[in-house]
Scaffold this active site. Structure first.
Site, mmCIF file in Angstrom:
data_model
loop_
_atom_site.group_PDB
_atom_site.id
_atom_site.type_symbol
_atom_site.label_atom_id
_atom_site.label_comp_id
_atom_site.label_asym_id
_atom_site.label_seq_id
_atom_site.Cartn_x
_atom_site.Cartn_y
_atom_site.Cartn_z
ATOM 1 N N GLY A 199 117.718 11.361 12.254
ATOM 2 C CA GLY A 199 118.311 10.210 12.920
ATOM 3 C C GLY A 199 119.788 10.102 12.641
ATOM 4 N N PRO A 200 120.480 9.236 13.370
ATOM 5 C CG PRO A 200 121.203 8.073 15.231
ATOM 6 C CD PRO A 200 119.971 8.413 14.474
ATOM 7 N N GLY A 202 123.099 6.040 8.767
ATOM 8 C CA GLY A 202 122.982 4.601 8.543
ATOM 9 C C GLY A 202 121.732 3.952 9.080
ATOM 10 N N GLY A 204 118.624 4.297 7.820
ATOM 11 C CA GLY A 204 117.648 3.974 6.780
ATOM 12 C C GLY A 204 116.735 5.111 6.374
ATOM 13 C CE LYS A 205 119.114 10.348 8.191
ATOM 14 N NZ LYS A 205 120.040 9.370 8.817
ATOM 15 C CG HIS A 422 144.579 -4.202 30.950
ATOM 16 N ND1 HIS A 422 144.871 -3.026 31.597
ATOM 17 C CD2 HIS A 422 143.495 -3.938 30.178
ATOM 18 C CE1 HIS A 422 144.006 -2.094 31.225
ATOM 19 N NE2 HIS A 422 143.171 -2.622 30.351
ATOM 20 C CD GLU A 423 142.057 -6.629 27.320
ATOM 21 O OE1 GLU A 423 140.823 -6.640 27.525
ATOM 22 O OE2 GLU A 423 142.670 -5.622 26.915
ATOM 23 C CG HIS A 426 138.852 -4.790 31.399
ATOM 24 N ND1 HIS A 426 138.527 -3.633 32.042
ATOM 25 C CD2 HIS A 426 139.878 -4.479 30.552
ATOM 26 C CE1 HIS A 426 139.317 -2.652 31.627
ATOM 27 N NE2 HIS A 426 140.157 -3.152 30.721
ATOM 28 C CG ASP A 499 140.322 0.612 29.959
ATOM 29 O OD1 ASP A 499 139.528 0.466 29.028
ATOM 30 O OD2 ASP A 499 141.194 -0.224 30.258
#
Length: 620
Positions: A199-200, A202, A204-205, A422-423, A426, A499
């Site tokens: 798994g990725p 972080g 919890g492995k 700009h924001e 979006h 973007d």
């Protein structure tokens, strides 16, 4: 630099022993030393017949008195200065002898003592270097350095693990087998020899592996894959043998190797030149040990990795790692469970709804959520609150996702106006498309390394599949900032660089991986990226294309992007008045939350049918 107290105590012992040795040597020399007297005094003693015996040395002459002198001395020593001494001694009828002083011991000491001091210092320094590198003494180089835990030492059970119910169910079967191997294998089943947690980072492995040991109550040998490979050839293989020997002696037991990819990388991956013989020897020994131990003995090998695609195929075959368990990022329900575990340590306000927090943290791993709770508690502490509120979690999310506020990065009036439009471009494109995720916050406060503003959307649910229309609307929202700049100012700025990179990636995947362009056929022109990973990088393989096909791919990619840009411009043109009003308010307040946006955009008119109907969440 801090010094280990144990090292200080050991150095103190050495200094005390050295001072004691010097003191004893001085005392011994003092007891043996006889103060020399003038030669005339020695001759006078001879003339007075007080000397019973004389010993002649190379440079001194020593006389033993018949009776002690008034000072209690029985021996007098004078420097030898007369060459005809023997003749005069014979005249007095006194027996005398000549001895040759032996300097062998002194010569040996002059060579041995400096060498011993040098090698002692060398051994002390080398030992400290080896201890810092975790190698210990030379006699323990081939010994395993695995940390051994029992149930009370791990301190972790399945109750401490949340959000990975499927992985827990897989591992609970291992625990049941360890507790009752005879009963669980009554039908002839055997326990899996190896379980690989994939798994990725972080997710919890390692925590899951400790929970298995805590639940089973058996010895737990924990070691990292990098600790096997050392500077000496053959050390890794010896440590693997020693680790399994220790585990067999304490069976039933669990061996946990973290970061298995450091040890189990595919052999021959470096080609015919530049191999790593030590790592390959260590891997070969691990394969032999996996083949050698009996599954019914109660010995289980757990391993964890976030790079399964580089592991050696011989390591993953059935009979070695029989079971691969995916420990993926949690969904919304899993994130709520993980948050419930971590907020137990916090003084949480009653009004905090963990469902809202989980909705804002799509894509967060278990470690990210633990860090989020800690950052929220720190934010509440900074503002002097008595409890952690929902606003503290929002501040923590912004800090993690967008970075720290840069209050000293002052923009001029023109730049602030461009960033505000700009924001809001979006945000308005996202708010105008039915079915889009609600916009949570818009801000023009600079954050992180290069972010001059940001727009955060809150997804209403986890998504696993997306249609072409949804991907096109995602591109529209990403291009909303560029469209607003061109519509209002009539020019373009560097604000949209990030973007455009995201837009290009999405459009390229639509054309080359998802087969969403009918004219190019349902063909994948790029290979699938590695499983279980979301780390960008070159992917080997792929489908070679002709120059003509590559030209058609480029045209299709450009057509998707430009069509989305025109649609985003049409949406903003339709809501130009609202865009100006919201941008002015954003310039005044610098940050607009969901409630403020709802109030400012409540008079939004319907979007033309040609524009579209749905949208998905980007992070601007």
């Amino acid at each position: 630099m801090k010094t280990d107290p144990k090292t200080q105590w050991n150095v103190g012992y050495w200094l005390l022993a050295l001072l004691t040795l010097v003191w004893l040597q001085s005392l011994w020399q003092t007891q043996r030393q006889v103060e020399p007297v003038p030669y005339s005094v020695f001759e006078q003693a001879l003339a007075e017949n007080r000397v019973a015996e004389v010993v002649v040395g190379e440079t001194t002459i020593t006389g033993k008195l018949k009776n002690p002198d008034p000072g209690g001395k029985t021996v007098i020593v004078a420097n030898r200065v007369e060459p005809d001494l023997a003749e005069r001694l014979s005249r007095y009828d006194v027996p005398y002898t000549r001895v040759v002083e032996s300097t062998l011991l002194r010569d040996i000491a002059s060579w041995v003592v400096p060498a011993a001091v040098f090698f002692g210092l060398w051994f002390f320094v080398i030992r400290r270097v080896l201890d810092k590198q975790g190698m210990g003494g030379f006699m323990s180089v081939g010994k395993s350095r695995a940390k051994v835990y029992v149930e009370k030492d791990t301190g972790v059970t399945f109750a401490d693990v949340a959000g990975v119910d499927e992985a827990k169910a897989e591992l609970q079967e291992i625990v049941a087998f360890l507790k009752d191997p005879q009963g669980y294998g009554r039908l002839g089943a055997r326990m899996p020899k190896g379980v690989l947690l994939v798994g990725p980072p972080g997710t919890g492995k390692t925590l899951l592996a400790k929970a298995v040991a805590g639940e089973a109550g058996v010895p737990f040998f924990s070691i990292s894959g990098s600790e096997f490979v050392e500077m000496f050839v053959g050390v890794g293989a010896a440590r693997v043998r020693d680790l399994f020997d220790q585990a067999r002696a304490k069976a039933p037991a669990i061996i946990f190797i973290d970061e298995l990819d450091a040890l189990g990388r595919a052999r021959g991956a470096a080609g015919p030149v530049g191999g790593h013989d030590e790592r390959e020897q260590t891997l070969n020994q691990l394969l032999v040990e996996l083949d050698g131990f009996d599954g019914s003995s109660g010995l289980v090998l757990l391993s964890a990795t976030n790079r399964p695609e580089i592991l050696d195929p011989a390591l993953l075959r059935a009979g070695r790692f029989d079971r691969q368990v995916l420990v993926d990022r949690p969904d919304k329900a899993g994130r709520v469970q993980i948050l419930q575990v971590h907020v137990k340590k916090l003084r949480l306000a009653a009004a905090v709804d963990l469902e809202q927090v989980a909705a804002l943290t799509t894509g967060f791993s278990g470690a990210d959520l633990a860090n989020l709770c800690n950052e929220a508690a720190l934010a509440a502490t900074r503002r002097g609150a008595g409890e952690v509120a929902l606003e503290d979690f929002t501040v923590a999310i912004e800090r993690i996702v967008a970075g720290l506020e840069k209050k000293n990065r002052v923009l001029n009036a023109r730049e602030r106006e461009i960033v505000a439009y700009h924001e809001m471009g979006h945000a308005l494109v996202a708010l105008s498309l039915p079915g889009a995720d609600p916009v949570h916050k818009v801000s023009i406060i600079p954050r992180g390394i290069g972010a001059l503003g940001y727009t955060i959307q809150r997804p209403t649910e986890d998504r696993f599949l997306m249609t072409r229309e949804e991907l096109e609307h995602k591109i529209m929202v990403l291009l909303g900032g560029r469209a607003a700049e061109k519509l209002v100012f009539g020019h373009l700025s560097t604000r949209a660089a990030d973007d455009l990179a995201k837009v290009t990636d999405i459009a390229r995947d639509m054309v080359t991986r998802y087969g969403m362009v009918e004219q190019l056929g349902y063909v994948a022109y790029e290979a699938q990226p590695p499983r279980f990973l979301d780390v960008a990088g070159p992917v080997p393989g792929g489908c070679p294309v002709s120059p003509a096909t590559q030209e058609r791919i480029d045209e299709a990619l450009r057509g998707i992007v430009m069509a989305a840009f025109e649609q985003a411009t049409a949406v903003l043109e339709h809501h130009r008045e609202t865009l100006h009003r919201c941008a002015r308010e954003l310039l005044r307040r610098e940050t607009l939350d969901e409630a403020a946006l709802r109030e400012l955009t409540q008079d939004l008119r319907a979007v033309p049918a040609a524009v579209g109907t749905t949208a998905v969440n980007p992070r601007a």
